[in-house]
Structure formats: structure tokens, C-alpha cells
Motif scaffolding. Structure first.
Motif, PDB file in Angstrom:
ATOM      1  N   VAL A  78      -5.249   2.252 -33.694  1.00 27.71           N
ATOM      2  CA  VAL A  78      -6.201   3.139 -33.432  1.00 27.71           C
ATOM      3  C   VAL A  78      -7.615   3.037 -34.042  1.00 27.71           C
ATOM      4  N   TYR A  79      -8.500   3.310 -33.219  1.00 30.96           N
ATOM      5  CA  TYR A  79      -9.934   3.108 -33.866  1.00 30.96           C
ATOM      6  C   TYR A  79     -10.833   4.090 -33.242  1.00 30.96           C
ATOM      7  N   ARG A  80     -11.878   4.436 -33.804  1.00 27.09           N
ATOM      8  CA  ARG A  80     -12.956   5.331 -33.342  1.00 27.09           C
ATOM      9  C   ARG A  80     -14.009   4.862 -32.628  1.00 27.09           C
TER      10      ARG A  80
ATOM     11  N   MET B  85     -17.484   4.322 -31.694  1.00 28.50           N
ATOM     12  CA  MET B  85     -18.957   4.733 -32.462  1.00 28.50           C
ATOM     13  C   MET B  85     -19.872   5.503 -31.517  1.00 28.50           C
ATOM     14  N   GLN B  86     -19.646   5.139 -30.262  1.00 32.40           N
ATOM     15  CA  GLN B  86     -20.422   5.701 -29.315  1.00 32.40           C
ATOM     16  C   GLN B  86     -20.110   7.251 -28.803  1.00 32.40           C
ATOM     17  N   THR B  87     -18.687   7.439 -28.472  1.00 32.43           N
ATOM     18  CA  THR B  87     -18.349   8.643 -28.145  1.00 32.43           C
ATOM     19  C   THR B  87     -17.812   9.493 -29.303  1.00 32.43           C
ATOM     20  N   LEU B  88     -17.624   8.769 -30.316  1.00 29.53           N
ATOM     21  CA  LEU B  88     -16.963   9.338 -31.666  1.00 29.53           C
ATOM     22  C   LEU B  88     -15.572   9.869 -31.442  1.00 29.53           C
ATOM     23  N   GLN B  89     -14.891   9.279 -30.122  1.00 33.10           N
ATOM     24  CA  GLN B  89     -13.650   9.615 -30.011  1.00 33.10           C
ATOM     25  C   GLN B  89     -12.438   8.671 -30.164  1.00 33.10           C
ATOM     26  N   LEU B  90     -11.303   8.994 -30.624  1.00 31.98           N
ATOM     27  CA  LEU B  90     -10.364   7.968 -30.952  1.00 31.98           C
ATOM     28  C   LEU B  90      -9.786   7.382 -29.494  1.00 31.98           C
ATOM     29  N   GLU B  91      -9.592   6.463 -29.651  1.00 27.87           N
ATOM     30  CA  GLU B  91      -9.074   5.140 -28.721  1.00 27.87           C
ATOM     31  C   GLU B  91      -7.880   4.445 -29.338  1.00 27.87           C
ATOM     32  N   TYR B  92      -6.887   4.401 -28.324  1.00 26.43           N
ATOM     33  CA  TYR B  92      -5.747   3.372 -28.940  1.00 26.43           C
ATOM     34  C   TYR B  92      -5.750   2.009 -27.978  1.00 26.43           C
ATOM     35  N   LEU B  93      -5.851   0.927 -28.891  1.00 29.25           N
ATOM     36  CA  LEU B  93      -5.445  -0.421 -28.204  1.00 29.25           C
ATOM     37  C   LEU B  93      -4.244  -0.697 -28.080  1.00 29.25           C
ATOM     38  N   THR B  94      -3.301  -1.180 -27.259  1.00 29.47           N
ATOM     39  CA  THR B  94      -2.029  -1.599 -27.274  1.00 29.47           C
ATOM     40  C   THR B  94      -1.970  -2.784 -26.381  1.00 29.47           C
ATOM     41  N   VAL B  95      -0.981  -3.590 -26.847  1.00 33.02           N
ATOM     42  CA  VAL B  95      -0.689  -4.682 -26.053  1.00 33.02           C
ATOM     43  C   VAL B  95       0.588  -4.537 -25.372  1.00 33.02           C
ATOM     44  N   LEU B  96       0.661  -4.630 -23.943  1.00 31.80           N
ATOM     45  CA  LEU B  96       1.901  -4.533 -23.261  1.00 31.80           C
ATOM     46  C   LEU B  96       2.872  -5.739 -23.367  1.00 31.80           C
ATOM     47  N   PRO B  97       4.139  -5.706 -22.792  1.00 34.30           N
ATOM     48  CA  PRO B  97       4.925  -6.804 -23.098  1.00 34.30           C
ATOM     49  C   PRO B  97       4.791  -7.838 -22.203  1.00 34.30           C
ATOM     50  N   ASP B  98       3.926  -7.769 -21.304  1.00 31.53           N
ATOM     51  CA  ASP B  98       3.416  -8.864 -20.548  1.00 31.53           C
ATOM     52  C   ASP B  98       2.071  -9.591 -21.088  1.00 31.53           C
ATOM     53  N   GLY B  99       1.694  -9.238 -22.248  1.00 27.26           N
ATOM     54  CA  GLY B  99       0.482  -9.746 -23.011  1.00 27.26           C
ATOM     55  C   GLY B  99      -0.557  -8.816 -22.676  1.00 27.26           C
ATOM     56  N   ARG B 100      -0.982  -8.123 -21.580  1.00 26.40           N
ATOM     57  CA  ARG B 100      -2.073  -7.352 -21.373  1.00 26.40           C
ATOM     58  C   ARG B 100      -2.402  -6.425 -22.417  1.00 26.40           C
TER      59      ARG B 100
ATOM     60  N   LEU C  57       0.424  10.391 -27.030  1.00 27.80           N
ATOM     61  CA  LEU C  57       0.989  11.259 -27.977  1.00 27.80           C
ATOM     62  C   LEU C  57       1.289  10.412 -29.302  1.00 27.80           C
ATOM     63  N   HIS C  58       0.925  10.903 -30.190  1.00 28.08           N
ATOM     64  CA  HIS C  58       1.033  10.230 -31.605  1.00 28.08           C
ATOM     65  C   HIS C  58       1.412  10.929 -32.639  1.00 28.08           C
ATOM     66  N   ILE C  59       2.448  10.521 -33.333  1.00 32.45           N
ATOM     67  CA  ILE C  59       3.144  11.158 -34.394  1.00 32.45           C
ATOM     68  C   ILE C  59       2.796  10.343 -35.656  1.00 32.45           C
ATOM     69  N   PRO C  60       1.905  10.585 -36.502  1.00 31.89           N
ATOM     70  CA  PRO C  60       1.647   9.950 -37.653  1.00 31.89           C
ATOM     71  C   PRO C  60       2.399  10.232 -39.002  1.00 31.89           C
ATOM     72  N   GLY C  61       2.754   9.249 -39.949  1.00 27.56           N
ATOM     73  CA  GLY C  61       3.485   9.873 -41.038  1.00 27.56           C
ATOM     74  C   GLY C  61       2.337   9.791 -42.090  1.00 27.56           C
ATOM     75  N   LEU C  62       2.931   9.605 -43.447  1.00 29.07           N
ATOM     76  CA  LEU C  62       2.003   9.765 -44.665  1.00 29.07           C
ATOM     77  C   LEU C  62       0.862   8.701 -44.550  1.00 29.07           C
ATOM     78  N   GLY C  63      -0.354   9.095 -44.696  1.00 30.07           N
ATOM     79  CA  GLY C  63      -1.557   8.321 -44.553  1.00 30.07           C
ATOM     80  C   GLY C  63      -2.605   8.869 -45.433  1.00 30.07           C
ATOM     81  N   PHE C  64      -3.757   8.255 -45.415  1.00 35.22           N
ATOM     82  CA  PHE C  64      -4.949   8.797 -46.127  1.00 35.22           C
ATOM     83  C   PHE C  64      -6.319   9.083 -45.317  1.00 35.22           C
ATOM     84  N   ASN C  65      -6.450   8.681 -44.216  1.00 33.33           N
ATOM     85  CA  ASN C  65      -7.735   8.693 -43.525  1.00 33.33           C
ATOM     86  C   ASN C  65      -7.587   9.763 -42.208  1.00 33.33           C
ATOM     87  N   GLY C  66      -6.121  10.419 -42.217  1.00 35.62           N
ATOM     88  CA  GLY C  66      -6.137  11.419 -41.434  1.00 35.62           C
ATOM     89  C   GLY C  66      -5.931  10.987 -39.798  1.00 35.62           C
TER      90      GLY C  66
END
Length: 310
Positions: A36-38, A40-55, A65-74
Motif C-alpha cells: 500500500v502506498y499513497r 503523491m499526485q492524487t494523494l489517494q491510496l493505491e495497492y500494488l499487488t503481484v498476481l500468481p502469474d507474476g504480473r 477491501l482492506h482489513i488492517p490489524g494493529l499499526g502505527f500509520n493508520g
């Protein structure tokens, strides 16, 4: 996904929608391959994921849909296993030690001392003969016979001296603390009684399950329901089945509130996850004594006084 968040600290699922924007499927994403990263141009969160085929694909926040556990950056949570890796590692080490100890049932944690010098062939034959006669659980506790002036010298610390069993029990409790799981749910009934197990089960629902259920409810409300749907629907986990052991106490408390006028039938039905009574009949509050509606209590008092005067 719950296994993902308990082990990795985060659970992700791609939200699939049809042409009309309606959700048709949730596709779990591997937490070890998703970042997960933000932007910096749109200030929106984006999710970078690697598929099983490597893409690699980038998904916007509204599509995950993101369910986070205990963290420090929200944004992301930390892995409980990684945070408590020392406790988990010690538990694995004691388990491996126990397996090796009982696998070598002869308890031959020592050395054979020979007065002379053995050649390679003699050394190999001695080891094979010794393992064949004394190694393994089925060969344990046999009488050892040594020849040619050999001596057996034991080395290492016996399990009872190293408090092996106590260490294993403590590590079970240590890992259970990570997830706030009562020991009686792990079949450890050493300190459990018929009186405290029921209350410990209630505490498990309130203090262990409920925080996670709230995270799921909030995520479902914000990501899976449109603003229009949020006015009509809501997500809620029903845990009544886990609380039924204390149903008498709940009903006694409802009776006190109902009889003293600070709980209505609809208030009680709402706490029991039941629909309100039709035609607003469940909104009436009663007063103790004659059990009459509060809006009629004054009228009946005046009627009674007029009857006595007449």
C-alpha cells in the motif's frame, strides 16, 4: 482473509463490479505480495499487488477491501507473528527439541569413549551397531553392553532440569496472549472451573472477537455499500449464539429496565437484534406499579381522584 490479517497483519480483496457498478465478487489478494502506498499526485491510496502469474497490477483504494490489524500509520497493520517472532521461535525450538528427544528414545545425548584408536571401518560398524540396538523409541530403556574397555559419558541437560514441560506450557500461553484467546479454549483446563469458563467465554467474545468484527463491519460499510445503500442497509455480526450461556442475566436486566420505565419493548428488541413492533407499539414505556403507559399514568391518577370525590 481472517487468517491473512491474523498472520500477516493485513487482509486484502479485490472488489469486482459489473457494468452497472454492482459488486459481484471479492477476490482475496496475497498479503505478502501486496503493498500500500499513497500516490503523491492524487494523494489517494493505491495497492500494488503481484498476481500468481507474476504480473503486477495497481488497484485504486475503492477497488480493494482492506482489513488492517494493529499499526502505527493508520494505513497498514503489523504482523503479530513478526512482532512476537522470539516467542514463536522459542515455541518452535522446544517442539523440535521434544521431537528429537523422543525420536532418539535411548536418551543417548553422550559420547562413547574407546581406549584405543578406531579405523574408519570399525568406527562405522560401531555407530551402526549402536544405533540399531539402542536408538529409537522401541529400543529405549534397554541395558547397554559395552566391550573392549569402552565407556559411555552422558552430556547435555536432562529435560526435567531444563524445565522442558514448563517451557512448552508457558509458550502456549504466550502465543495465546497475542490473540487474546483464553487457555480453556486451547484445552488447557488446569485453572478452569465451571464458574469462570462461562465468563471467560463472554470475555473472549467482547474483548477478542468484537474488535475484529467491528473492523469488518466498518470496512464493509465504507467499501461495499454506496451512500444510498448505507441509508438502508448495514453490516453486523450476530454473536448471540456465543452469548446464550448468559441469557438469564440478560433477560433479568431487561425486565428491570422495562418495569422501571427506562427501556421500551423496541429498545430491548433492538439489543436482541430483532425488528421493532409494528405500528409503533414497541415505543411505549411503562411505569412500575400498575404497568400502564407513562402518557396515561397522570390521567388514571386524576380519574381515580375524581371517583373518590364523587
Amino acid at each position: 482473509m481472517m487468517a491473512h490479517v491474523l498472520l500477516w497483519g493485513n487482509a486484502y480483496a479485490e472488489i469486482e463490479r459489473d457494468g452497472a457498478g454492482r459488486i459481484v465478487a471479492l477476490w482475496p489478494l496475497l498479503p505478502d505480495r501486496t503493498q500500500v502506498y499513497r500516490n503523491m499526485q492524487t494523494l489517494q491510496l493505491e495497492y500494488l499487488t503481484v498476481l500468481p502469474d507474476g504480473r503486477q497490477i495497481i488497484l485504486p483504494a475503492f477497488q480493494v477491501l482492506h482489513i488492517p490489524g494493529l499499526g502505527f500509520n493508520g494505513i497498514v497493520g503489523h504482523s503479530p507473528i513478526r512482532m512476537a517472532r522470539e516467542a514463536v521461535g522459542l515455541a518452535l525450538a522446544t517442539e523440535e527439541f521434544g521431537a528429537r528427544f523422543f525420536g532418539n528414545g535411548a536418551q543417548l545425548n553422550g559420547v562413547l569413549e574407546h581406549p584405543g584408536k578406531l579405523g574408519d571401518t570399525a568406527h562405522k560398524n560401531l555407530r551402526e551397531s549402536f544405533d540399531e540396538k539402542y536408538s529409537g523409541l522401541s529400543q529405549s530403556h534397554r541395558v547397554m553392553i559395552l566391550e573392549e574397555g569402552m565407556k559411555y559419558n552422558r552430556i547435555g541437560i536432562p529435560p526435567e532440569d531444563a524445565q522442558f514441560l514448563q517451557t512448552r506450557k508457558f509458550q502456549i500461553a504466550e502465543i495465546a496472549r497475542l490473540y487474546r484467546v483464553p487457555l480453556h479454549m486451547l484445552q488447557d483446563l488446569e485453572r478452569a472451573t465451571n464458574n469462570n469458563i462461562e465468563h471467560q467465554s463472554l470475555e473472549f467474545v467482547v474483548h477478542s472477537l468484537r474488535p475484529w468484527l467491528v473492523r469488518w463491519e466498518q470496512a464493509i460499510l465504507s467499501k461495499l455499500l454506496t451512500p444510498q445503500e448505507q441509508d438502508i442497509y448495514f453490516a453486523e455480526f450476530l454473536v448471540d449464539g456465543l452469548l446464550r450461556g448468559d441469557i438469564k442475566s440478560r433477560y433479568d436486566a431487561y425486565a428491570v429496565g422495562r418495569q422501571n420505565g427506562w427501556l421500551s419493548a423496541d429498545d430491548i428488541r433492538e439489543m436482541e437484534n430483532m425488528n421493532p413492533l409494528p405500528d409503533g407499539k414497541g415505543k411505549i414505556y411503562l411505569v412500575n406499579g400498575n404497568m400502564v403507559p407513562t402518557d396515561q399514568a397522570g390521567q388514571q391518577t386524576q380519574t381515580g381522584q375524581q371517583t373518590q370525590t364523587g
